[in-house]
Design an enzyme around this catalytic site. Structure first.
Site, mmCIF file in Angstrom:
data_model
loop_
_atom_site.group_PDB
_atom_site.id
_atom_site.type_symbol
_atom_site.label_atom_id
_atom_site.label_comp_id
_atom_site.label_asym_id
_atom_site.label_seq_id
_atom_site.Cartn_x
_atom_site.Cartn_y
_atom_site.Cartn_z
ATOM 1 N N HIS A 85 0.829 -1.202 0.000
ATOM 2 C CA HIS A 85 0.000 0.000 0.000
ATOM 3 C C HIS A 85 0.865 1.254 0.000
ATOM 4 O O HIS A 85 0.382 2.352 0.250
ATOM 5 C CB HIS A 85 -0.937 0.011 1.215
ATOM 6 C CG HIS A 85 -2.049 -0.997 1.115
ATOM 7 N ND1 HIS A 85 -1.889 -2.317 1.462
ATOM 8 C CD2 HIS A 85 -3.327 -0.882 0.667
ATOM 9 C CE1 HIS A 85 -3.032 -2.963 1.258
ATOM 10 N NE2 HIS A 85 -3.916 -2.113 0.776
ATOM 11 N N ALA A 93 2.873 3.918 -1.975
ATOM 12 C CA ALA A 93 2.911 4.433 -3.352
ATOM 13 C C ALA A 93 4.344 4.540 -3.877
ATOM 14 O O ALA A 93 4.592 4.326 -5.071
ATOM 15 C CB ALA A 93 2.225 5.800 -3.418
ATOM 16 N N GLY A 94 5.289 4.871 -2.983
ATOM 17 C CA GLY A 94 6.684 4.987 -3.408
ATOM 18 C C GLY A 94 7.249 3.652 -3.852
ATOM 19 O O GLY A 94 7.866 3.526 -4.918
ATOM 20 N N LYS A 95 6.999 2.629 -3.030
ATOM 21 C CA LYS A 95 7.429 1.276 -3.396
ATOM 22 C C LYS A 95 6.781 0.825 -4.690
ATOM 23 O O LYS A 95 7.424 0.210 -5.536
ATOM 24 C CB LYS A 95 6.942 0.288 -2.329
ATOM 25 C CG LYS A 95 7.814 0.075 -1.171
ATOM 26 C CD LYS A 95 7.207 -1.095 -0.389
ATOM 27 C CE LYS A 95 7.742 -1.149 0.999
ATOM 28 N NZ LYS A 95 7.124 -2.253 1.763
ATOM 29 N N ASP A 126 9.065 -6.335 2.158
ATOM 30 C CA ASP A 126 9.150 -5.738 3.481
ATOM 31 C C ASP A 126 10.561 -5.195 3.615
ATOM 32 O O ASP A 126 11.536 -5.890 3.343
ATOM 33 C CB ASP A 126 8.843 -6.729 4.602
ATOM 34 C CG ASP A 126 8.461 -5.972 5.873
ATOM 35 O OD1 ASP A 126 7.454 -5.229 5.850
ATOM 36 O OD2 ASP A 126 9.170 -6.101 6.891
ATOM 37 N N SER A 127 10.641 -3.940 3.987
ATOM 38 C CA SER A 127 11.931 -3.265 3.919
ATOM 39 C C SER A 127 12.036 -2.251 5.040
ATOM 40 O O SER A 127 11.060 -1.970 5.740
ATOM 41 C CB SER A 127 12.089 -2.597 2.556
ATOM 42 O OG SER A 127 10.930 -1.864 2.208
ATOM 43 N N ASP A 146 14.786 8.091 2.209
ATOM 44 C CA ASP A 146 15.711 8.412 1.108
ATOM 45 C C ASP A 146 16.514 9.696 1.330
ATOM 46 O O ASP A 146 17.708 9.726 1.013
ATOM 47 C CB ASP A 146 14.946 8.515 -0.221
ATOM 48 C CG ASP A 146 14.702 7.151 -0.864
ATOM 49 O OD1 ASP A 146 15.415 6.188 -0.515
ATOM 50 O OD2 ASP A 146 13.801 7.055 -1.716
ATOM 51 N N LYS A 191 18.561 4.936 -8.624
ATOM 52 C CA LYS A 191 18.234 4.321 -7.325
ATOM 53 C C LYS A 191 17.860 2.846 -7.516
ATOM 54 O O LYS A 191 18.346 1.981 -6.783
ATOM 55 C CB LYS A 191 17.095 5.084 -6.632
ATOM 56 C CG LYS A 191 16.808 4.497 -5.239
ATOM 57 C CD LYS A 191 15.594 5.053 -4.546
ATOM 58 C CE LYS A 191 15.239 4.143 -3.364
ATOM 59 N NZ LYS A 191 13.933 4.424 -2.769
ATOM 60 N N ARG A 204 15.873 -2.824 -2.910
ATOM 61 C CA ARG A 204 14.683 -3.345 -3.605
ATOM 62 C C ARG A 204 15.046 -3.810 -5.012
ATOM 63 O O ARG A 204 14.579 -4.849 -5.470
ATOM 64 C CB ARG A 204 13.614 -2.235 -3.649
ATOM 65 C CG ARG A 204 12.275 -2.636 -4.258
ATOM 66 C CD ARG A 204 11.204 -1.597 -3.955
ATOM 67 N NE ARG A 204 11.002 -1.494 -2.525
ATOM 68 C CZ ARG A 204 11.461 -0.486 -1.772
ATOM 69 N NH1 ARG A 204 12.078 0.546 -2.325
ATOM 70 N NH2 ARG A 204 11.284 -0.499 -0.469
HETATM 71 O O1 LIG Z 1 13.787 2.590 -0.758
HETATM 72 C C1 LIG Z 1 13.499 3.131 0.320
HETATM 73 N N1 LIG Z 1 13.755 4.435 0.543
HETATM 74 C C2 LIG Z 1 13.419 5.057 1.668
HETATM 75 N N2 LIG Z 1 12.779 4.447 2.684
HETATM 76 C C3 LIG Z 1 12.499 3.133 2.509
HETATM 77 C C4 LIG Z 1 12.854 2.433 1.359
HETATM 78 N N3 LIG Z 1 12.448 1.163 1.475
HETATM 79 C C5 LIG Z 1 11.875 1.064 2.661
HETATM 80 N N4 LIG Z 1 11.892 2.264 3.291
HETATM 81 C C6 LIG Z 1 11.274 2.593 4.576
HETATM 82 C C7 LIG Z 1 9.922 3.236 4.350
HETATM 83 C C8 LIG Z 1 9.101 2.685 5.478
HETATM 84 O O2 LIG Z 1 9.343 3.472 6.634
HETATM 85 C C9 LIG Z 1 9.709 1.298 5.710
HETATM 86 C C10 LIG Z 1 9.018 0.209 4.907
HETATM 87 O O3 LIG Z 1 8.040 -0.428 5.713
HETATM 88 P P1 LIG Z 1 7.151 -1.606 5.071
HETATM 89 O O4 LIG Z 1 6.296 -2.175 6.096
HETATM 90 O O5 LIG Z 1 8.049 -2.518 4.313
HETATM 91 O O6 LIG Z 1 6.294 -0.833 3.980
HETATM 92 P P2 LIG Z 1 4.975 0.043 4.133
HETATM 93 O O7 LIG Z 1 4.301 -0.246 5.434
HETATM 94 O O8 LIG Z 1 5.302 1.443 3.838
HETATM 95 O O9 LIG Z 1 4.081 -0.506 2.947
HETATM 96 P P3 LIG Z 1 3.580 -2.032 2.722
HETATM 97 O O10 LIG Z 1 3.837 -2.777 3.992
HETATM 98 O O11 LIG Z 1 2.149 -1.913 2.382
HETATM 99 O O12 LIG Z 1 4.393 -2.564 1.579
HETATM 100 O O13 LIG Z 1 11.055 1.403 5.293
HETATM 101 MG MG LIG Z 2 4.099 -2.161 6.081
#
Ligand SMILES: O=c1nc[nH]c2c1ncn2[C@H]1C[C@H](O)[C@@H](COP(=O)(O)OP(=O)(O)OP(=O)(O)O)O1
Ligand SMILES: [Mg+2]
Length: 255
Positions: free
Chosen positions: A49, A51-53, A115-116, A201, A221, A227
């Site tokens: 969910h 949008a950036g991912k 998951d990141s 970022d 990037k 990712r």
């Molecule tokens: O390339 C990246 N550049 C900057 N920040 C990033 C990146 N990749 C992960 N992040 C950070 C964003 C968020 O604080 C967390 C992911 O948390 P995470 O639970 O995996 O994703 P989310 O809750 O935003 O969306 P969803 O679970 O629906 O995929 O790490």
């Molecule tokens: Mg999440």
């Protein structure tokens, strides 16, 4: 007494790939049946969910699978109306698998989840799996980043090593799993720099570069990111899965 039945309120179970015009006249919906309507041509769900991912994952899949009509074939959890999955796992891989399984089961399509997060050395890997909710509220990128910078306010550059981590999971509706990882090491800046990307970022400067991730163009990037690495490793599995039942091979190609 007339039977109360409003077809507009009924959830229609759908077969994968089927476009549903109207709800069935079944007054007792099967609680196990999917209430998700799948657009025709959909082949893969991106179980995120964020949008950036999502933008990054779509670009990566388009690059890795040049024959795929990404616009049509790749749908996302939000547009299907799938709920956010509670991330009850204690590792990136556990949470990636949770999200991918939930989306594959709900949609009947293969699903990719990521998951990141950011792992800071001096914090022993935190925020880690708590990156998205570090400041308490899920998904408030600015609050998360500001809290982290405040916590590290006294830490000099030589002790600000950190890295992004990604676990990417591909799960089929039958439950088959593929899991891959990627890492992007760098140094945490003292202040946010740049306005591209998302999340943390603006505060991570990758090793060997003199700009933050938020100053990189998206292709750059994706080429070096956690990712990007995880999705490149997943690509052969995606290709194998999505070429099943695909139309014909390239003209002149041996089959
Ligand atoms: O390339 C990246 N550049 C900057 N920040 C990033 C990146 N990749 C992960 N992040 C950070 C964003 C968020 O604080 C967390 C992911 O948390 P995470 O639970 O995996 O994703 P989310 O809750 O935003 O969306 P969803 O679970 O629906 O995929 O790490
Ligand atoms: Mg999440």
């Amino acid at each position: 007494m007339p039977e109360q039945h409003d077809p507009s309120q009924a959830a229609a179970p759908t077969a994968p790939g089927a476009a549903v015009e109207s709800a069935p006249e079944d007054p007792e919906p099967d609680p196990d049946a999917s209430a998700v309507s799948i657009p025709s041509g959909a082949r893969l769900v991106l179980a995120t969910h964020n949008a950036g991912k999502l933008a990054e994952l779509r670009a990566m899949i388009a690059a890795e699978l040049p024959g795929l009509d990404v616009e049509r074939a790749v749908v996302d959890a939000g547009s299907l109306g799938l709920p956010d999955v509670r991330e009850t796992g204690t590792t990136f891989q556990a949470n990636a698998l949770l999200k991918a399984h939930a989306a594959a089961e709900a949609s009947g399509l293969p699903a990719v989840a990521d998951d990141s997060g950011l792992a800071v050395d001096v914090l022993h890997g935190a925020p880690g799996i708590f990156s998205a909710r570090w400041a308490g509220r899920h998904g408030d990128d600015t609050a998360n980043l500001e809290l982290l910078l405040a916590q590290l306010g006294d830490i000099p550059d030589e002790h600000r090593a950190a890295g992004f981590v990604c676990a990417a999971a591909l799960v089929t509706p039958e439950g088959a799993e593929h899991l891959e990882f990627g890492h992007l090491r760098g140094t945490l800046l003292q202040e946010p720099v740049g306005d591209g990307g998302f999340g943390y970022d603006p505060v991570l400067r990758p090793d060997g570069l003199d700009v933050s991730c938020a100053q990189l163009d998206p292709e750059h990037k994706n080429r070096i990111s956690h990712r990007g690495q995880a999705m490149a490793a997943l690509a052969p599995h995606l290709v194998a899965l999505l070429s099943q039942g695909a139309p014909a091979a390239e003209p002149g190609e041996e089959r």
